[in-house]
Write an enzyme that holds these catalytic residues in place. Structure first.
Site, PDB file in Angstrom:
ATOM      1  N   ASN A  11       0.815  -1.234   0.000  1.00 20.82           N
ATOM      2  CA  ASN A  11       0.000   0.000   0.000  1.00 20.82           C
ATOM      3  C   ASN A  11       0.843   1.276   0.000  1.00 20.82           C
ATOM      4  OD1 ASN A  11       0.699  -0.674   2.684  1.00 20.82           O
ATOM      5  ND2 ASN A  11      -0.909   0.659   3.446  1.00 20.82           N
TER       6      ASN A  11
ATOM      7  N   GLY B 230       2.151  -6.055   7.223  1.00 18.68           N
ATOM      8  CA  GLY B 230       1.221  -6.677   6.280  1.00 18.68           C
ATOM      9  C   GLY B 230      -0.053  -7.076   6.997  1.00 18.68           C
TER      10      GLY B 230
ATOM     11  N   THR C 256      -3.011  -9.223   9.047  1.00 19.51           N
ATOM     12  CA  THR C 256      -3.012  -9.930  10.331  1.00 19.51           C
ATOM     13  C   THR C 256      -2.891 -11.441  10.139  1.00 19.51           C
ATOM     14  OG1 THR C 256      -4.165  -8.167  11.465  1.00 19.51           O
ATOM     15  CG2 THR C 256      -4.433 -10.370  12.394  1.00 19.51           C
TER      16      THR C 256
ATOM     17  N   THR D 241      -1.390 -13.039   7.709  1.00 25.49           N
ATOM     18  CA  THR D 241       0.016 -13.341   7.353  1.00 25.49           C
ATOM     19  C   THR D 241       0.883 -13.234   8.604  1.00 25.49           C
ATOM     20  OG1 THR D 241      -0.452 -12.214   5.264  1.00 25.49           O
ATOM     21  CG2 THR D 241       1.817 -12.832   5.671  1.00 25.49           C
TER      22      THR D 241
ATOM     23  N   GLU E 280       3.694  -5.432  12.267  1.00 24.14           N
ATOM     24  CA  GLU E 280       2.770  -4.294  12.088  1.00 24.14           C
ATOM     25  C   GLU E 280       1.651  -4.788  11.192  1.00 24.14           C
ATOM     26  OE1 GLU E 280       3.203  -1.581  13.705  1.00 24.14           O
ATOM     27  OE2 GLU E 280       5.229  -1.999  14.413  1.00 24.14           O
TER      28      GLU E 280
ATOM     29  N   CYS F 265      -3.321   1.398   6.436  1.00 24.95           N
ATOM     30  CA  CYS F 265      -3.721   0.669   7.650  1.00 24.95           C
ATOM     31  C   CYS F 265      -4.305   1.607   8.699  1.00 24.95           C
ATOM     32  CB  CYS F 265      -2.512  -0.061   8.212  1.00 24.95           C
ATOM     33  SG  CYS F 265      -1.110   1.034   8.447  1.00 24.95           S
TER      34      CYS F 265
ATOM     35  N   GLU G 169       7.646   0.326  16.000  1.00 30.67           N
ATOM     36  CA  GLU G 169       8.663   0.898  15.118  1.00 30.67           C
ATOM     37  C   GLU G 169       8.825   2.366  15.494  1.00 30.67           C
ATOM     38  OE1 GLU G 169       6.939  -0.046  11.205  1.00 30.67           O
ATOM     39  OE2 GLU G 169       8.347  -1.709  11.096  1.00 30.67           O
TER      40      GLU G 169
END
Ligand code: NAD
Length: 483
Positions: free
Chosen positions: A153, A229, A231, A233, A251, A285, A464
């Site tokens: 994205n 990416g 949830t 995954t 994340e 997101c 992060e």
């Protein structure tokens, strides 16, 4: 800095095809046609990348912060000097408006690199004095070879957000961008070569998640994984990496509430809400997809939001009047449309949008969707619980703080929340009680790169940003000196 029809992996300082020689198609979503090809990398390519990174690690980790700072700053400069080429490539690859790539994505990519290149110059560690007896100090050492995996994205924006702190702290990296939007990561490889990044320090392996991505996660010697990416995954990654005791930063997805109180500055709120609803086609997101509005202003809000949403121009990403470009892929567009259909089944009323835009000429085969506003749904239905990740918002009235907090916290996700009110005491009360890693009051997506970034619940693990990223990419070792 030009894109090529055949993208290559960047391993050991060189641009190389996958060992198998196989390629995947890369589609331009604005026209719905294949326009380039990506190496279909597998475990053997990841192994080659790992070996290059392992060879590079002793020298890079000991190179000293000055040298790392200089090379990373040069890399940031090259991206900035080639801003338009990167922005054009990002727009073609992802369908986002060129203007957005030019003013948001690519500037943020070189800012990420510059931010961490300078941050490492100021990074310090703790010491703990035991009076009259000993001194402890904490060494913060690079981990070794780490893996970074990013989504489609915000392609270069999020790719650099991970790679930059990993490299700045002296790690060597095996990274994989999304196979859906690989082009600017490829251009980054070229920029790394031009910047003089030593071979093997950064290796970029292209390919599908379950093959190239999974091989990074499973690699026994890749000791830390920074992943952004979906949830689901993230869950798979954790299932593989946790028993191997890898350091993990995940994340993941969001279903963020946007809470609007009647005492807000209406004009600022409506502009902000339009952005938090539909920026990047809702494919961020952090977008606020569940909008809760205090009842006294609900009708006024509904009328204004629908009016402004209908006014948004959907179309050619390279037109200067376009607000929303193409959705990233056909399958994603269809997924989003299936949620609009579900909303109707669940009793929602579609106030506007949700249908594909019929385009003419060159863009006829592209993936364009009209942004949708939906009302009349309960907070616990699937439309309000599952991440749609498209230009779709639901609006709902509320009467009390207690009620809206229950709704806002009533999903499995907990990434971000937005509040609109002039009452700072109330804002603070809500901010303290909301289950989210990031809360914006009277703004949205205002980012200071020094702040912690990440989610709670199913939106992720770890943080992060700023010192959090520098700490993630280093191991703390306590050294105790008795005197
Ligand atoms: P995705 O999970 O499908 O893919 C993300 C990356 O993981 C891609 O590079 C993909 O190839 C790779 N991958 C897929 N399966 C893998 C596996 N088994 N092992 C290793 N790697 C694998 O996500 P997406 O569709 O690219 O991105 C959209 C999602 O990302 C949304 O859920 C969105 O909310 C989330 N997102 C989160 C943040 C955040 O900061 N929390 C930011 C942006 C996007």
């Amino acid at each position: 800095m030009s894109p090529d029809k055949y993208i290559k992996n960047y391993i050991d300082g060189a641009l190389v095809p996958a060992i198998s020689g196989e390629y995947l198609d890369n589609v331009n979503p604005a026209i719905g046609q294949v326009y380039s090809h990506i190496p279909a990398s597998e475990a053997s390519d990841v192994q080659r990348a790992y070996e290059a990174a392992e060879r590079a690690f002793p020298e890079w980790s000991k190179a000293g912060v000055q040298k790392r700072f200089r090379i990373l700053t040069r890399l940031a400069d090259i991206i900035e000097q080639n801003l338009d080429a990167f922005a054009k490539a990002e727009s073609i690859d992802s369908g986002k408006p060129f203007r957005n790539a030019q003013t948001i994505d690519i500037p943020r990519a070189h800012q990420n690199i510059r931010f961490f290149a300078t941050a490492i110059m100021h990074f310090s560690s703790e010491s703990h004095h035991m009076e009259g007896e000993a001194i402890n100090f904490t060494l913060r050492q690079p981990i070794g070879v780490v893996g970074c995996i990013s989504p489609w994205n915000l392609p270069l924006y999020l790719f650099t957000w991970k790679i930059a702190p990993a490299l700045a702290t002296g790690n060597c990296v095996v990274a994989k961008p999304s196979e859906v939007t690989p082009m600017t990561a490829y251009l980054l490889s070229k920029a790394c070569i031009e910047a003089g990044l030593p071979p093997g320090v950064l290796n970029i392996v292209h390919g599908e998640g379950p093959k190239a991505g999974q091989a990074i996660i499973e690699h026994p010697k890749i000791k830390a994984i920074s992943f952004t990416g979906g949830t689901n995954t993230g869950r798979k990654i954790a299932a593989t990496a946790a028993p191997m005791f890898k350091k993990l930063s995940l994340e993941l997805g969001g279903k963020n509430p946007n809470i609007i109180f009647a005492d807000c500055d209406f004009d600022k709120m409506i502009v902000g809400t339009l952005k938090s609803s539909f920026s990047n086609n809702g494919q961020i997101c952090l977008c606020g997809s569940r909008i809760y509005v205090e009842r006294p202003i609900y009708d006024k809000f509904k009328e204004e939001l629908v009016k402004r949403t209908k006014f948004l121009k959907v179309g050619d990403p390279f037109s200067s009047v376009t607000d929303l470009g193409a959705m990233v892929s056909r399958s994603h567009m269809e997924k989003v449309m299936s949620y609009v259909a579900l909303a109707e089944v669940e009793g929602g009323k579609i106030l506007c949008g949700g249908e594909q835009v019929e385009m003419k000429g060159e863009h006829e085969g592209g993936y364009y969707l009209r942004p949708a506003v939906i009302e009349g749904l309960p907070h616990d239905c699937r439309t309000n619980q599952e991440e749609i990740f498209g230009p779709v918002v639901t609006i709902m009235p509320f009467d009390t703080e207690e009620e809206v907090l229950k709704y806002a916290n009533g999903t499995d996700y907990g990434l971000s929340a937005t509040l609109w009110t002039k009452d700072i005491t109330k804002a603070n009360r809500i901010a303290e009680s909301i289950q989210a890693g990031i809360v914006w009051v009277n703004c949205w997506l205002l980012r200071d790169l020094r702040t912690p970034f990440g989610g709670v619940k199913s939106s992720g693990v770890g943080r992060e940003g700023g010192l959090e990223a520098l700490r993630f990419f280093t191991e703390a070792k306590n050294v105790c000196f008795k005197y």
